[in-house]
Every structure is written in structure tokens, then in C-alpha cells.
Write a protein that holds these residues in place. Structure first.
Motif, PDB file in Angstrom:
ATOM      1  N   ASN A 180       0.859  -1.185   0.000  1.00 41.77           N
ATOM      2  CA  ASN A 180       0.000   0.000   0.000  1.00 41.77           C
ATOM      3  C   ASN A 180       0.896   1.236   0.000  1.00 41.77           C
ATOM      4  OD1 ASN A 180      -1.816   2.064   0.406  1.00 41.77           O
ATOM      5  ND2 ASN A 180      -2.794   1.172   2.203  1.00 41.77           N
ATOM      6  N   GLY A 181       0.853   1.980  -1.094  1.00 45.46           N
ATOM      7  CA  GLY A 181       1.688   3.176  -1.200  1.00 45.46           C
ATOM      8  C   GLY A 181       0.918   4.465  -1.100  1.00 45.46           C
ATOM      9  N   ASN A 182      -0.283   4.404  -0.567  1.00 45.94           N
ATOM     10  CA  ASN A 182      -1.132   5.599  -0.497  1.00 45.94           C
ATOM     11  C   ASN A 182      -0.796   6.458   0.723  1.00 45.94           C
ATOM     12  OD1 ASN A 182      -2.697   4.900  -2.826  1.00 45.94           O
ATOM     13  ND2 ASN A 182      -3.786   3.385  -1.565  1.00 45.94           N
ATOM     14  N   PHE A 185      -1.719   1.774   7.288  1.00 46.73           N
ATOM     15  CA  PHE A 185      -1.661   1.710   8.746  1.00 46.73           C
ATOM     16  C   PHE A 185      -0.801   0.557   9.240  1.00 46.73           C
ATOM     17  CE2 PHE A 185      -5.084  -1.129   7.636  1.00 46.73           C
ATOM     18  CZ  PHE A 185      -5.007  -2.151   8.554  1.00 46.73           C
ATOM     19  N   GLN A 186      -0.652  -0.498   8.436  1.00 43.75           N
ATOM     20  CA  GLN A 186       0.160  -1.627   8.874  1.00 43.75           C
ATOM     21  C   GLN A 186       1.629  -1.242   9.027  1.00 43.75           C
ATOM     22  OE1 GLN A 186      -0.711  -4.687   6.004  1.00 43.75           O
ATOM     23  NE2 GLN A 186      -2.495  -5.414   7.146  1.00 43.75           N
ATOM     24  N   ALA A 210       5.924   0.679  15.229  1.00 50.90           N
ATOM     25  CA  ALA A 210       5.711   0.603  16.678  1.00 50.90           C
ATOM     26  C   ALA A 210       6.280  -0.687  17.239  1.00 50.90           C
ATOM     27  CB  ALA A 210       4.212   0.704  16.996  1.00 50.90           C
ATOM     28  N   LEU A 211       6.124  -1.787  16.508  1.00 52.46           N
ATOM     29  CA  LEU A 211       6.647  -3.078  16.962  1.00 52.46           C
ATOM     30  C   LEU A 211       8.168  -3.048  17.039  1.00 52.46           C
ATOM     31  CD1 LEU A 211       6.042  -6.009  17.740  1.00 52.46           C
ATOM     32  CD2 LEU A 211       6.171  -6.592  15.306  1.00 52.46           C
ATOM     33  N   ALA A 212       8.810  -2.380  16.076  1.00 52.56           N
ATOM     34  CA  ALA A 212      10.271  -2.267  16.103  1.00 52.56           C
ATOM     35  C   ALA A 212      10.738  -1.505  17.336  1.00 52.56           C
ATOM     36  CB  ALA A 212      10.766  -1.575  14.831  1.00 52.56           C
ATOM     37  N   ILE A 213      10.021  -0.436  17.692  1.00 52.04           N
ATOM     38  CA  ILE A 213      10.384   0.330  18.891  1.00 52.04           C
ATOM     39  C   ILE A 213      10.177  -0.515  20.146  1.00 52.04           C
ATOM     40  CG2 ILE A 213       9.764   2.325  20.315  1.00 52.04           C
ATOM     41  CD1 ILE A 213       9.061   3.815  17.756  1.00 52.04           C
ATOM     42  N   LEU A 214       9.060  -1.214  20.207  1.00 54.26           N
ATOM     43  CA  LEU A 214       8.788  -2.060  21.379  1.00 54.26           C
ATOM     44  C   LEU A 214       9.825  -3.168  21.520  1.00 54.26           C
ATOM     45  CD1 LEU A 214       4.893  -2.367  21.137  1.00 54.26           C
ATOM     46  CD2 LEU A 214       6.218  -0.978  22.753  1.00 54.26           C
ATOM     47  N   PHE A 215      10.300  -3.712  20.393  1.00 52.24           N
ATOM     48  CA  PHE A 215      11.366  -4.711  20.459  1.00 52.24           C
ATOM     49  C   PHE A 215      12.636  -4.114  21.053  1.00 52.24           C
ATOM     50  CE2 PHE A 215      15.277  -6.203  18.388  1.00 52.24           C
ATOM     51  CZ  PHE A 215      15.347  -7.478  18.929  1.00 52.24           C
ATOM     52  N   HIS A 231      -2.419   3.595  14.252  1.00 44.94           N
ATOM     53  CA  HIS A 231      -2.544   2.293  13.601  1.00 44.94           C
ATOM     54  C   HIS A 231      -3.928   1.693  13.838  1.00 44.94           C
ATOM     55  CE1 HIS A 231      -1.613  -1.902  12.546  1.00 44.94           C
ATOM     56  NE2 HIS A 231      -2.034  -2.246  13.740  1.00 44.94           N
ATOM     57  N   VAL A 232      -4.381   1.707  15.079  1.00 51.41           N
ATOM     58  CA  VAL A 232      -5.689   1.133  15.413  1.00 51.41           C
ATOM     59  C   VAL A 232      -6.811   1.955  14.800  1.00 51.41           C
ATOM     60  CG1 VAL A 232      -7.270   0.598  17.302  1.00 51.41           C
ATOM     61  CG2 VAL A 232      -4.828   0.078  17.530  1.00 51.41           C
ATOM     62  N   ALA A 233      -6.710   3.270  14.895  1.00 52.86           N
ATOM     63  CA  ALA A 233      -7.774   4.134  14.379  1.00 52.86           C
ATOM     64  C   ALA A 233      -7.920   3.984  12.863  1.00 52.86           C
ATOM     65  CB  ALA A 233      -7.483   5.586  14.744  1.00 52.86           C
ATOM     66  N   LEU A 234      -6.804   4.013  12.136  1.00 57.20           N
ATOM     67  CA  LEU A 234      -6.867   3.887  10.684  1.00 57.20           C
ATOM     68  C   LEU A 234      -7.296   2.488  10.267  1.00 57.20           C
ATOM     69  CD1 LEU A 234      -3.719   5.875   9.492  1.00 57.20           C
ATOM     70  CD2 LEU A 234      -6.115   6.563   9.371  1.00 57.20           C
TER      71      LEU A 234
END
Length: 355
Positions: free
Chosen positions: A122-124, A133-134, A140-145, A181-184
């Protein structure tokens, strides 16, 4: 920490704490999936698990962000702070399960590498309603790691407390990415339940309110004076025995303690920042002659800002004197570990003896 401190590793309390967290997560996932099966029978089990892991991570992330300000507002929450890292690691594990299942389900069967597919499918980026949003969730997952991988005293000691603290402040960026991410994701799935938007708003408002309330409560007065002259901060009797008052001098938070030593009362001024995790020393107490951080029990001698042997942590001290019952502090900090003779206080009337 005190000289009597011994490494605890995995004691009974920590095991019970982690078992409680694990049980709570399993109960939450069971209820989430069970309710989903009843209310949305057309939804697959894989989708319910993806949403359950994501919801659990988001809920725990709110808990993690709330613990710090809650401890500043009420010391009864301090036991949660001692093991907050365990909760943070659980947030990452839940987010990893959420992301892993999502990538397998939506990107695992294509010709592209699944991670490449997440970023390229998705390039929009110029569209709000179709924004990828993914990719935000992956960031976010990279930061949490990164935060979970460094949630150990080994990294705290080697990175130094200021660097470690700055690194772990990235959790707020991860939090913002997760909210968007969740909202979108909900918007683009054409599932716009008002309850989700309301819950996201309540969560954000709650976290923001707690931090604002804690910041307001711990605000420190800033006595006015030239930087090269001693500042009259308060009366010696204003400071609770074996406790401190916190002031801002030349832009630095200074904890001014009153305590008993050598048969009389003394006044000492040190930096308010603990070298372990930047805990607020001024909110701690003098125990066995040492200033003890309320967060994790690290200790410092009030006269020189040094931890008792065999520990080597040091903090800046400030020159202080007492005149006519008033406490005067030099706003210029001494180098960490520098001895600064505590000022004497006449205990009978609270009047000071120049020192």
C-alpha cells in the motif's frame, strides 16, 4: 541501593507477579475470543486472535504508561513500578503475536517477502483514508522490540542512566503510532464502532491527565536569585525530618534534605535525579544515614552524593548553609561525588548556626 542489597533474580514474588500477568492475559484472550465467537460468529478464529492480541497489547501499554504518574500521585502504586519492565516485555510479546499472525494471514502467501509486502503493498501515503496503517504498526513493533531487548540492568549500566532513559522515552512514540494504527485500521475496515473511538479517546485522555496531574503535583518552586549567589529556598523547619523539599535552581531540580546525624540535625542538598533510572530522590527518605530513592532503593550519602561501598554511583551535591533558620543553597552544582559539608540546624528553636 543499600550496601546490604543482593541481586534477587527470580524470587517468589517475581514468579507470582509474572504468573498473575500471564493468567490475566490468558483470561483476557479467552474472554475476547469467546465474546467474539458469540457476537460475530462469521469472524474466523485467526482474526479474533489477531484482534485479541492487539487489544491486549494496547490495554497493557496504557497500564505501563499509567504506572509512572500513579506512583508520583500515590506511593501505594510503587510495587507496580518495581516490576514495570515485566509488563513492558509482555506488551511487546502480545504485539509480536498480533503482528506475526497478521503478517502470516495477510502477507504470507504472496510472492514478496512478507515484511516487504507490508511496506510495499500500500503506497497511499498521501491519503488519510487509505494510509498504510500496517506500516505504522510495524514501526511501533520495532520500537517495542528495542525497549524490551534493553529492559535489563546490563543495558542500563552500559548505556548509562541518561541514555537508557532517553531511549525508553521512545515508548511514547510507539504509543502514538499504535493509536493511529488502530484508528486507521478500524476506519479502513469500514468497522467504525463508536465504542472503539470512545475507548481510544478515553485511554489517551486518561494517560495525558495522569501525566499532567503528576507534573503539577511535583512542580518545584523556583526561588529568584543570581546564579552566583546563594538562594534562600525555605526555612529549615519547613523541611520534614528525614525528608526533602524540591526546588529548581539554575534549571536543575535540587532536593534539600533535613536529617539527624552526629547528635543533631543537618541540612544537605543534592541533585534530585537518581543515577539508576532518573528516579526522584527528593521524594525518598533518609534511611540508615543514606538518601534512599523511592523507586528502587538506590542510596546515596547526603554529604558527598556517593553510594555506600561497594557501589559506585555518584550524584552532584550543592553547597548549603543555614542562617537565622533559613536554608541558603548555592545554585552551582559540585561535580558528582564531591563532599559538601551539611549545614547544622539548632533543633530546639529551628534557628540556624552559620556553617
Amino acid at each position: 541501593m543499600s550496601a546490604e542489597y543482593q541481586a534477587v533474580l527470580w524470587n517468589r514474588n517475581k514468579k507470582l507477579y509474572d504468573l498473575t500477568i500471564a493468567a490475566g492475559i490468558l483470561v483476557f484472550l479467552g474472554l475476547f475470543v469467546g465474546i467474539g465467537v458469540v457476537t460475530r460468529p462469521q469472524t474466523t478464529l485467526e482474526t479474533l486472535l489477531i484482534r485479541g492480541f492487539g487489544a491486549g497489547a494496547l490495554l497493557l501499554l496504557h497500564v505501563v504508561l499509567a504506572i509512572g504518574p500513579l506512583c508520583r500521585l500515590d506511593t501505594r502504586f510503587l510495587p507496580l513500578l518495581y516490576n514495570r519492565r515485566h509488563l513492558g516485555v509482555c506488551v511487546f510479546l502480545l504485539a509480536l503475536a498480533h503482528g506475526g499472525f497478521s503478517i502470516v494471514q495477510f502477507h504470507g502467501l504472496g510472492v514478496l517477502n512478507p515484511l516487504v509486502s507490508v511496506l510495499a503493498s500500500n503506497g497511499n501515503y498521501e491519503s488519510l483514508t487509505q494510509f498504510p496503517f500496517q506500516a505504522l504498526g510495524l514501526a511501533a513493533l520495532a520500537i517495542l522490540f528495542l525497549l524490551a531487548a534493553t529492559s535489563h540492568d546490563f543495558w542500563l549500566a552500559n548505556l548509562t542512566a541518561p541514555v537508557w532513559k532517553s531511549l525508553h522515552m521512545l515508548v511514547y512514540i510507539a504509543y502514538a503510532l499504535v493509536l493511529v494504527h488502530v484508528a486507521l485500521g478500524s476506519l479502513q475496515a469500514l468497522e467504525r464502532p463508536p465504542a472503539l473511538a470512545v475507548l481510544l479517546g478515553i485511554g489517551f485522555a486518561g494517560i495525558a491527565s495522569l501525566h499532567l496531574a503528576a507534573g503539577w503535583r511535583e512542580r518545584a518552586p523556583t526561588p529568584a536569585a543570581a546564579e552566583d549567589t546563594a538562594v534562600d529556598v525555605c526555612a529549615a523547619s519547613d523541611i520534614p525530618l528525614d525528608r526533602a523539599l524540591i526546588f529548581v535552581l539554575s534549571g536543575e531540580r535540587v532536593a534539600v534534605f533535613r536529617y539527624r546525624a552526629n547528635g543533631g540535625e543537618r541540612i544537605a542538598a543534592i541533585s534530585n535525579v537518581c543515577q539508576h533510572q532518573n528516579g526522584p530522590l527528593g521524594e525518598g527518605r533518609v534511611i540508615d544515614g543514606c538518601i534512599t530513592c523511592p523507586w528502587h532503593g538506590y542510596q546515596y550519602r547526603p554529604e558527598d552524593g556517593c553510594s555506600p561501598p561497594p557501589f559506585t554511583e555518584t550524584i552532584p551535591t550543592f553547597n548549603v548553609r543555614v542562617e537565622d533558620g533559613r536554608v541558603l543553597v548555592d545554585p552551582r552544582p559540585n561535580p558528582p561525588g564531591t563532599r559538601s559539608e551539611p549545614a547544622r540546624v539548632a533543633s530546639a528553636a529551628g534557628a540556624g548556626e552559620p556553617s
